[in-house]
Design an enzyme around this catalytic site. Structure first.
Site, PDB file in Angstrom:
ATOM      1  CE  LYS A   1      -2.439  -5.192  -1.196  1.00 23.87           C
ATOM      2  NZ  LYS A   1      -1.974  -6.179  -2.189  1.00 23.87           N
TER       3      LYS A   1
ATOM      4  CG  ASP B   1      -4.812   6.851  -0.677  1.00 20.46           C
ATOM      5  OD1 ASP B   1      -4.562   5.629  -0.708  1.00 20.46           O
ATOM      6  OD2 ASP B   1      -5.522   7.428  -1.531  1.00 20.46           O
TER       7      ASP B   1
ATOM      8  CG  ASP C   1       2.227  -8.502  -1.771  1.00 18.90           C
ATOM      9  OD1 ASP C   1       1.362  -8.715  -0.903  1.00 18.90           O
ATOM     10  OD2 ASP C   1       3.302  -7.939  -1.522  1.00 18.90           O
TER      11      ASP C   1
ATOM     12  NE  ARG D   1       6.318  -8.927   2.376  1.00 20.08           N
ATOM     13  CZ  ARG D   1       5.129  -8.643   1.830  1.00 20.08           C
ATOM     14  NH1 ARG D   1       5.075  -8.045   0.663  1.00 20.08           N
ATOM     15  NH2 ARG D   1       4.017  -8.932   2.448  1.00 20.08           N
TER      16      ARG D   1
ATOM     17  CG  ASP E   1       8.862  -5.439  -2.804  1.00 24.58           C
ATOM     18  OD1 ASP E   1       9.707  -5.321  -3.709  1.00 24.58           O
ATOM     19  OD2 ASP E   1       7.698  -5.006  -2.897  1.00 24.58           O
TER      20      ASP E   1
END
Length: 686
Positions: free
Chosen positions: A176, A188, A347, A253, A337
């Protein structure tokens, strides 16, 4: 049920072991061939079945784009400049058959585990998904910074328990922060040191307290820089690009199934694969066959199979959020999500563990309405399950899904109450009054501003009544004094109850709610106004008392609850032939259910500031503490780094000579298991 819920048997997908970091220089080009042959990461056996069984985007063009008719897009991770390890979790890496020490001493380790170099057998890709964000369908989202590296086959000798929880026989690994993907939108594709450390530490902390979660194997930082305005205040600064290695059976997910959604009535957005219903069926086949094989084997009828699958997702989600509530964890961004199809915590963004108990606790500065507050989490997870059910139709008939959804609250309440009984040491009997006892405990904690983690941890020190002790007034008094240590002062409560809204704005909105309800709904909501009014009311009450008066009231509140609690404990011992053994079991279960340490924001922030000053030892130290959250570790009682100004690298010092010195220089270290220090109140997570 008021406020909360439980804990099932702890999930083992994800126990940990810190490894001491030594700086390891990455191999130069001349040494590459020799180093390559020695890398343990090149021995990983990849079997990337997701890319074979799910549709893959045929386009390899760079840049952001809409991805239609595909679940994954191939990507090329962007290399970092001089990558190096911040910390690794040895036990998370052991899931892949790796030794943490071996990885640390591998010259190519930081390159491989940051995506700067691609391991043999790895096939980097980004996953396409959609999501409902803050209640509104956002259309295509996808892995904007995460990169699928592949699926590593389970090494020989992995425990049968792990294989039951991960029947696919593979661990998906992601990096990640590895750069741009087709789903990066205006970003980015990079992550910075502070967010990477937070995700790494919390992934391992959650596993250690028994909450199902994705795991984190390592954090790598670098000399590559990006500009970030942390609080959107107009004061951006350069931060180091950093990467987390994430590990899970799969990162699919709820939002993975929303790519087929028709145009949303409110936002007008639709899923990029709308109309491609055959892919939905393909995805369901893959998920059930790989991760729910018993359901696949036991339900030859397709509809019944799909209903059983949805019921299992509902059950796992209910269990997960119940566990969150029982450790005081607030996720912060419970969009569809960010909900795992396997019932894992997924997450880690602006999460937070509660300090002072507050059912309205909001951990994200971006959640102005409190949609994802602590007490809202069970209902929000149910709402998200409803959106998953919609996304699975017609493979999942809506009427069958609705019937399964009706089971959710009973499941949640059952999980919650079961775990709360463990937290209170109520092991021998289940009484209807237990729910009220728990509710009254939480109400007392709220009224007194008690620390969530430390209050529960202290309960095992309250003794059961013994024969001939009478009313036990002195014991109750001592117990109340113990819990009073965890209560907030009058100044802390005043600060906590200070309205965040200007009085004139509040008055205007109250007037608008009466005179123009439609306009009011566009600019605010009744929940926000109610919270502001409640704060005003509490602040008014506090203004009329002093610290001594507050302490008397807090002592009275706790005395009342402790008396009821000890009466309930007395009933636990009725009929027990060995009272001493029963009492010892109660303390053992409570002390292995109520953690001594959780990842409070101030603990994470201190480790982040140390790392940003070039000292990674505090991250490593915190990881060791979090891996043993129920124990006291000699020599690791408090931070070793608090504003000591670790050596910064010369280039960074030159760039930041004009920046202010970290406020940590004025901090005094406090033990990891203490209430947060005063400066922790200024921490803001977005």
């Amino acid at each position: 049920m008021a406020y909360l819920k439980p804990r099932l048997a702890s999930s083992h997908i994800f126990r940990s072991g810190a490894v001491v970091i030594r700086f390891v220089a990455t191999a130069g080009m001349n040494d590459m061939g020799q180093a390559t042959s020695r890398s343990p990461l090149e021995r990983l056996n990849f079997d990337n079945i997701a890319l074979r069984k799910l549709p893959l985007d045929p386009s390899v063009e760079p840049g952001v784009r809409t991805v239609k008719g595909a679940c994954f897009s191939r990507v090329r991770p962007t290399p970092l400049t001089r990558p190096r390890f911040v910390c690794v979790s040895g036990e998370a890496l052991a899931l892949l058959g790796l030794s943490g020490e071996e990885v640390l001493t591998d010259p190519l380790g930081p390159e491989y585990l940051s995506g700067s170099k691609v391991m043999p057998g790895s096939q980097p890709a980004a996953h396409c998904y959609c999501g409902h964000q803050f209640g509104h369908f956002a259309g295509q989202l996808g892995d904007g910074a995460a990169c699928y590296l592949g699926e590593v086959t389970v090494p020989d000798g992995q425990s049968p328990e792990l294989l039951r929880e991960n029947p696919s026989g593979r661990w998906e690994i992601q990096v990640k922060g590895a750069g741009l993907t087709p789903f990066s939108r205006q970003a980015d594709g990079r992550k910075v040191l502070r967010s990477s450390i937070r995700e790494f530490l919390c992934s391992e902390a959650m596993f250690s307290v028994g909450v199902p979660t994705t795991r984190a194997g390592s954090v790598v930082t670098s000399d590559s820089k990006v500009v970030r305005d942390i609080f959107y205040s107009g004061h951006p600064r350069h931060e180091r690009c950093s990467v987390v290695l994430r590990i899970a059976p799969t990162f699919l997910r709820f939002g993975s199934f929303e790519i087929f959604k028709r145009a949303d009535e409110l936002t007008g957005r639709q899923g990029p694969s709308y109309g491609r219903d055959e892919i939905r069926g393909q995805m369901m086949d893959y998920v059930i066959e790989m991760f729910y094989p018993e359901i696949q084997q036991n339900h030859p009828d397709r509809v019944e199979r799909n209903v059983a699958f949805f019921r299992e997702v509902v059950l796992r989600t209910a269990r997960l959020v119940a566990l969150w509530q029982c450790v005081g964890f607030c996720h912060g961004v419970l969009n569809t999500d960010n909900m795992s199809i396997l019932g894992l915590t997924l997450d880690y963004g602006p999460y937070g563990f509660m300090d002072r108990f507050d059912p309205d606790f909001i951990c994200s500065s971006s959640d102005n309405s409190g949609r994802y507050s602590y007490q809202a989490q069970p209902a929000i997870c149910r709402w998200n399950l409803g959106k998953l059910a919609e996304a699975l139709a017609p493979e999942l008939p809506p009427d069958r899904a609705e019937a399964v959804m009706e089971e959710y609250m009973d499941l949640y309440n059952g999980f919650y109450l079961g775990n709360m009984r463990k937290k209170l040491g109520l092991l021998k009997k289940e009484e209807p009054e237990d729910e009220m006892l728990i509710t009254e405990l939480l109400q007392t904690m709220h009224n007194t501003g008690a620390d969530f983690t430390n209050t529960f941890r202290s309960l095992s020190q309250i003794s059961c009544p013994s024969d001939g002790e009478g009313e036990g007034e002195e014991i109750v008094k001592q117990a109340a004094a113990l819990l009073l240590e965890q209560c907030a002062s009058i100044e802390e409560l005043k600060a906590a109850n200070k309205p965040t809204m200007d009085p004139r704005e509040l008055a205007m909105l109250l007037s608008m709610a009466q005179s123009n309800p439609l306009l009011f709904q566009m600019v605010s909501d009744r929940g926000t106004i109610a919270r502001q009014l409640e704060k005003l009311s509490k602040l008014k009450d506090l203004t009329g008392t002093n610290q001594e008066g507050l302490r008397i009231k807090q002592a009275d509140d706790w005395t009342l609850w402790i008396t009821r609690y000890r009466k309930r404990l007395a009933r636990e011992l009725e009929g027990q032939s060995d009272v001493q053994a029963a009492q010892e079991e109660r303390v053992r279960v409570m002390d292995s259910t109520n953690p001594r340490v959780v990842l409070r924001n101030y603990i994470a922030q201190n480790a982040i500031e140390a790392a940003e000053n070039g000292d990674f030892s505090e991250v490593q130290r915190v990881l060791k503490v979090l891996q043993k959250p129920f124990s006291s570790l000699p020599g690791l009682e408090q931070p070793a780094w608090v504003g000591q100004g670790g050596e910064r690298e010369e280039r960074e010092r030159e760039e930041e000579t004009q920046e202010s010195v970290s406020t940590s220089a004025a901090k005094t270290p406090v033990p990891y298991d203490s209430k947060p220090p005063a400066w922790a109140g200024a921490i803001c997570v977005s």
